[in-house]
Design a protein around this motif. Structure first.
Motif, PDB file in Angstrom:
ATOM      1  N   MET A 145       0.850  -1.193   0.000  1.00 15.59           N
ATOM      2  CA  MET A 145       0.000   0.000   0.000  1.00 15.59           C
ATOM      3  C   MET A 145       0.886   1.245   0.000  1.00 15.59           C
ATOM      4  O   MET A 145       1.951   1.264   0.611  1.00 15.59           O
ATOM      5  N   ASN A 146       0.473   2.259  -0.705  1.00 17.50           N
ATOM      6  CA  ASN A 146       1.230   3.502  -0.787  1.00 17.50           C
ATOM      7  C   ASN A 146       0.814   4.470   0.317  1.00 17.50           C
ATOM      8  O   ASN A 146      -0.374   4.613   0.621  1.00 17.50           O
ATOM      9  N   TYR A 147       1.812   5.132   0.901  1.00 10.74           N
ATOM     10  CA  TYR A 147       1.575   6.132   1.945  1.00 10.74           C
ATOM     11  C   TYR A 147       2.297   7.415   1.564  1.00 10.74           C
ATOM     12  O   TYR A 147       3.349   7.395   0.916  1.00 10.74           O
ATOM     13  N   ASP A 148       1.732   8.531   2.008  1.00  8.37           N
ATOM     14  CA  ASP A 148       2.415   9.809   1.815  1.00  8.37           C
ATOM     15  C   ASP A 148       3.537   9.999   2.831  1.00  8.37           C
ATOM     16  O   ASP A 148       4.540  10.651   2.546  1.00  8.37           O
ATOM     17  N   ALA A 149       3.342   9.457   4.034  1.00  6.35           N
ATOM     18  CA  ALA A 149       4.326   9.629   5.104  1.00  6.35           C
ATOM     19  C   ALA A 149       4.324   8.406   6.005  1.00  6.35           C
ATOM     20  O   ALA A 149       3.276   7.800   6.250  1.00  6.35           O
ATOM     21  N   ILE A 150       5.513   8.069   6.506  1.00 11.67           N
ATOM     22  CA  ILE A 150       5.666   6.955   7.444  1.00 11.67           C
ATOM     23  C   ILE A 150       6.480   7.457   8.630  1.00 11.67           C
ATOM     24  O   ILE A 150       7.568   8.019   8.464  1.00 11.67           O
ATOM     25  N   ILE A 151       5.942   7.267   9.823  1.00  7.77           N
ATOM     26  CA  ILE A 151       6.622   7.656  11.061  1.00  7.77           C
ATOM     27  C   ILE A 151       7.208   6.391  11.679  1.00  7.77           C
ATOM     28  O   ILE A 151       6.488   5.420  11.936  1.00  7.77           O
ATOM     29  N   ILE A 152       8.516   6.386  11.936  1.00  9.94           N
ATOM     30  CA  ILE A 152       9.161   5.251  12.589  1.00  9.94           C
ATOM     31  C   ILE A 152       9.265   5.566  14.068  1.00  9.94           C
ATOM     32  O   ILE A 152      10.022   6.447  14.476  1.00  9.94           O
ATOM     33  N   GLY A 153       8.467   4.884  14.889  1.00  8.91           N
ATOM     34  CA  GLY A 153       8.423   5.144  16.323  1.00  8.91           C
ATOM     35  C   GLY A 153       7.139   5.824  16.725  1.00  8.91           C
ATOM     36  O   GLY A 153       6.695   6.783  16.071  1.00  8.91           O
ATOM     37  N   SER A 154       6.527   5.337  17.819  1.00  8.15           N
ATOM     38  CA  SER A 154       5.197   5.833  18.216  1.00  8.15           C
ATOM     39  C   SER A 154       5.220   6.556  19.551  1.00  8.15           C
ATOM     40  O   SER A 154       4.255   6.526  20.297  1.00  8.15           O
ATOM     41  N   GLY A 155       6.346   7.208  19.861  1.00  4.74           N
ATOM     42  CA  GLY A 155       6.362   8.055  21.046  1.00  4.74           C
ATOM     43  C   GLY A 155       5.453   9.255  20.855  1.00  4.74           C
ATOM     44  O   GLY A 155       4.876   9.461  19.775  1.00  4.74           O
ATOM     45  N   PRO A 156       5.289  10.081  21.878  1.00  8.98           N
ATOM     46  CA  PRO A 156       4.373  11.226  21.772  1.00  8.98           C
ATOM     47  C   PRO A 156       4.742  12.190  20.651  1.00  8.98           C
ATOM     48  O   PRO A 156       3.861  12.783  20.025  1.00  8.98           O
ATOM     49  N   SER A 161       2.333  12.886  17.512  1.00  5.36           N
ATOM     50  CA  SER A 161       1.953  14.280  17.253  1.00  5.36           C
ATOM     51  C   SER A 161       2.248  14.659  15.805  1.00  5.36           C
ATOM     52  O   SER A 161       1.439  15.318  15.142  1.00  5.36           O
ATOM     53  N   ALA A 162       3.421  14.240  15.312  1.00  3.97           N
ATOM     54  CA  ALA A 162       3.763  14.515  13.917  1.00  3.97           C
ATOM     55  C   ALA A 162       2.782  13.825  12.978  1.00  3.97           C
ATOM     56  O   ALA A 162       2.355  14.392  11.969  1.00  3.97           O
ATOM     57  N   ALA A 163       2.414  12.592  13.328  1.00  2.48           N
ATOM     58  CA  ALA A 163       1.465  11.849  12.497  1.00  2.48           C
ATOM     59  C   ALA A 163       0.118  12.563  12.432  1.00  2.48           C
ATOM     60  O   ALA A 163      -0.528  12.613  11.373  1.00  2.48           O
ATOM     61  N   ILE A 164      -0.308  13.132  13.555  1.00  2.37           N
ATOM     62  CA  ILE A 164      -1.581  13.861  13.585  1.00  2.37           C
ATOM     63  C   ILE A 164      -1.516  15.089  12.679  1.00  2.37           C
ATOM     64  O   ILE A 164      -2.456  15.363  11.914  1.00  2.37           O
ATOM     65  N   VAL A 165      -0.419  15.835  12.732  1.00  3.69           N
ATOM     66  CA  VAL A 165      -0.282  17.018  11.876  1.00  3.69           C
ATOM     67  C   VAL A 165      -0.399  16.634  10.409  1.00  3.69           C
ATOM     68  O   VAL A 165      -1.094  17.290   9.619  1.00  3.69           O
ATOM     69  N   LEU A 166       0.269  15.545  10.032  1.00  2.33           N
ATOM     70  CA  LEU A 166       0.233  15.109   8.640  1.00  2.33           C
ATOM     71  C   LEU A 166      -1.158  14.626   8.241  1.00  2.33           C
ATOM     72  O   LEU A 166      -1.649  14.938   7.155  1.00  2.33           O
ATOM     73  N   ALA A 214      -3.565  17.297   7.649  1.00  2.00           N
ATOM     74  CA  ALA A 214      -3.315  17.956   6.360  1.00  2.00           C
ATOM     75  C   ALA A 214      -3.775  17.103   5.183  1.00  2.00           C
ATOM     76  O   ALA A 214      -3.597  17.498   4.027  1.00  2.00           O
ATOM     77  N   GLY A 215      -4.338  15.935   5.486  1.00  2.00           N
ATOM     78  CA  GLY A 215      -4.871  15.095   4.425  1.00  2.00           C
ATOM     79  C   GLY A 215      -3.905  14.084   3.851  1.00  2.00           C
ATOM     80  O   GLY A 215      -4.211  13.436   2.848  1.00  2.00           O
ATOM     81  N   LEU A 216      -2.731  13.915   4.478  1.00  2.00           N
ATOM     82  CA  LEU A 216      -1.753  12.951   3.980  1.00  2.00           C
ATOM     83  C   LEU A 216      -2.044  11.563   4.547  1.00  2.00           C
ATOM     84  O   LEU A 216      -2.352  11.415   5.744  1.00  2.00           O
ATOM     85  N   LYS A 217      -1.925  10.551   3.717  1.00  2.00           N
ATOM     86  CA  LYS A 217      -2.106   9.171   4.159  1.00  2.00           C
ATOM     87  C   LYS A 217      -0.865   8.772   4.941  1.00  2.00           C
ATOM     88  O   LYS A 217       0.234   8.672   4.376  1.00  2.00           O
ATOM     89  N   THR A 218      -1.027   8.529   6.236  1.00  2.00           N
ATOM     90  CA  THR A 218       0.116   8.414   7.143  1.00  2.00           C
ATOM     91  C   THR A 218       0.075   7.084   7.888  1.00  2.00           C
ATOM     92  O   THR A 218      -0.976   6.664   8.377  1.00  2.00           O
ATOM     93  N   TYR A 258      -7.183   9.635  18.237  1.00  2.00           N
ATOM     94  CA  TYR A 258      -7.490  10.791  17.391  1.00  2.00           C
ATOM     95  C   TYR A 258      -6.850  10.639  16.019  1.00  2.00           C
ATOM     96  O   TYR A 258      -7.479  10.921  14.979  1.00  2.00           O
ATOM     97  N   PHE A 259      -5.603  10.166  15.995  1.00  2.00           N
ATOM     98  CA  PHE A 259      -4.906   9.935  14.723  1.00  2.00           C
ATOM     99  C   PHE A 259      -5.686   8.956  13.841  1.00  2.00           C
ATOM    100  O   PHE A 259      -5.893   9.201  12.636  1.00  2.00           O
ATOM    101  N   LYS A 260      -6.166   7.876  14.436  1.00  2.00           N
ATOM    102  CA  LYS A 260      -6.929   6.887  13.660  1.00  2.00           C
ATOM    103  C   LYS A 260      -8.253   7.463  13.169  1.00  2.00           C
ATOM    104  O   LYS A 260      -8.728   7.108  12.090  1.00  2.00           O
ATOM    105  N   SER A 261      -8.847   8.368  13.971  1.00  2.00           N
ATOM    106  CA  SER A 261     -10.110   8.979  13.539  1.00  2.00           C
ATOM    107  C   SER A 261      -9.919   9.835  12.298  1.00  2.00           C
ATOM    108  O   SER A 261     -10.876  10.113  11.572  1.00  2.00           O
ATOM    109  N   LEU A 262      -8.671  10.255  12.048  1.00  3.61           N
ATOM    110  CA  LEU A 262      -8.345  11.050  10.866  1.00  3.61           C
ATOM    111  C   LEU A 262      -7.981  10.170   9.672  1.00  3.61           C
ATOM    112  O   LEU A 262      -7.625  10.687   8.605  1.00  3.61           O
ATOM    113  N   GLY A 263      -8.055   8.857   9.869  1.00  4.77           N
ATOM    114  CA  GLY A 263      -7.716   7.932   8.798  1.00  4.77           C
ATOM    115  C   GLY A 263      -6.308   7.379   8.875  1.00  4.77           C
ATOM    116  O   GLY A 263      -5.879   6.646   7.971  1.00  4.77           O
TER     117      GLY A 263
END
Length: 279
Positions: free
Chosen positions: A1-12, A16-21, A24-28, A226-231
């Motif tokens: 599957m294609n993603y616009d952004a991938i965050i390595i590590g799930s610390g706060p 938080s970075a994942a939520i910002v992305l 903004a409508g990016l598939k993260t 909240y992040f999951k609620s954004l997709g």
């Protein structure tokens, strides 16, 4: 599957970075090597069955006052802050503990002859504290309140041992400043060790330092929900050994330590930069 952004590590910070992305409508996608999310904001049975303990910090003044988190509906996703009657009780041998409470007057009274000096240290930042936090805790850039930030910087740049002796005459106020500064894990005689001490002192007069109901894990769970609620998507038990193992053509953000970054991205970084990371 294609993603616009991938965050390595799930610390706060990663969440938080994942939520910002995601906002903004990016598939993260967030990937986490452990079986649970959260990095340092984890809670578990570290000692005895049935007793929950936070893995790292249990008290979160920079969480509740974070300029970013204040914009997020984390309470709608299960986060509840619990506030004590005082943020800090610093023990002293042979006398009453020093209390740092939200009331500036009560704290000053608790510090005796140094009460006025403590008031002078923090009071200038309390007229519009959230604007100050936005400058001090936000990304580098042109500050909205340059004189306030400069006022803070003049104190923050000093070793905590030096600032305590300059400002205060007795050990009660000196101990309180030093106790706050010690949270930075920088030796107190090093430059800039005053920064977190002064910052925490200011924060304690804005809000009583809270804990999260249910432990620090509740913060991670609220951010993730909240992040999951954004997709957004999260995958745990996902160890990244190389960027080549991740979906291509994405923006990669690392919520890791420098050694992990040097290892995972070793084939994509200049040798000189990898050597700096390893140091």
């Amino acid at each position: 599957m294609n993603y616009d952004a991938i965050i390595i590590g799930s610390g706060p910070n990663g969440l938080s970075a994942a939520i910002v992305l995601a906002e903004a409508g990016l598939k993260t996608l967030v990937v986490e090597a452990a079986s649970t999310i959260g990095g340092g904001t984890r809670t578990g049975e570290w000692t005895l069955p049935g007793f929950q303990h936070d893995h790292c910090s249990a008290v979160h003044p920079t969480g509740i006052l974070s300029p970013h988190w204040r914009t997020l509906p984390l309470q709608d996703f299960g986060l509840e802050w619990i506030h004590p009657s005082a943020s800090v009780a610093h023990p002293l041998e042979g006398e009453e503990a020093v209390l740092l409470s939200r009331s500036l007057e009560e704290t000053a009274a608790n510090l005796g002859v140094d009460g006025k000096a403590w008031r002078n240290m923090v009071a200038p930042f309390l007229n519009d504290p959230h604007a100050f936090f936005k400058d001090a805790l936000g990304p580098l850039g042109i500050p909205k309140q340059p004189f306030q930030l400069a006022r803070f910087g003049m104190k923050a740049m000093l070793p905590a041992t030096v600032l305590a002796k300059i400002l205060f005459k007795e050990k009660r106020a000196r101990a309180l400043l030093a106790g706050n500064a010690a949270h930075s894990v920088i030796p107190l005689d090093h430059p800039f060790s005053s920064a977190l001490g002064v910052m925490f002192a200011i924060m304690a007069h804005v809000v009583d330092w809270p804990v999260a109901a249910g432990g620090s894990q509740s913060i991670s769970q609220a951010l993730a929900a909240y992040f999951k609620s954004l997709g957004g998507e999260i995958q745990t038990d996902f160890t990244v050994e190389s960027l080549d193992k991740l979906p291509p053509n994405a923006l990669y953000l690392f919520n890791t330590d420098p050694l992990q970054l040097a290892h995972i991205a070793k084939d994509h970084l200049p040798d000189s930069y990898r050597k700096r990371l390893r140091k």
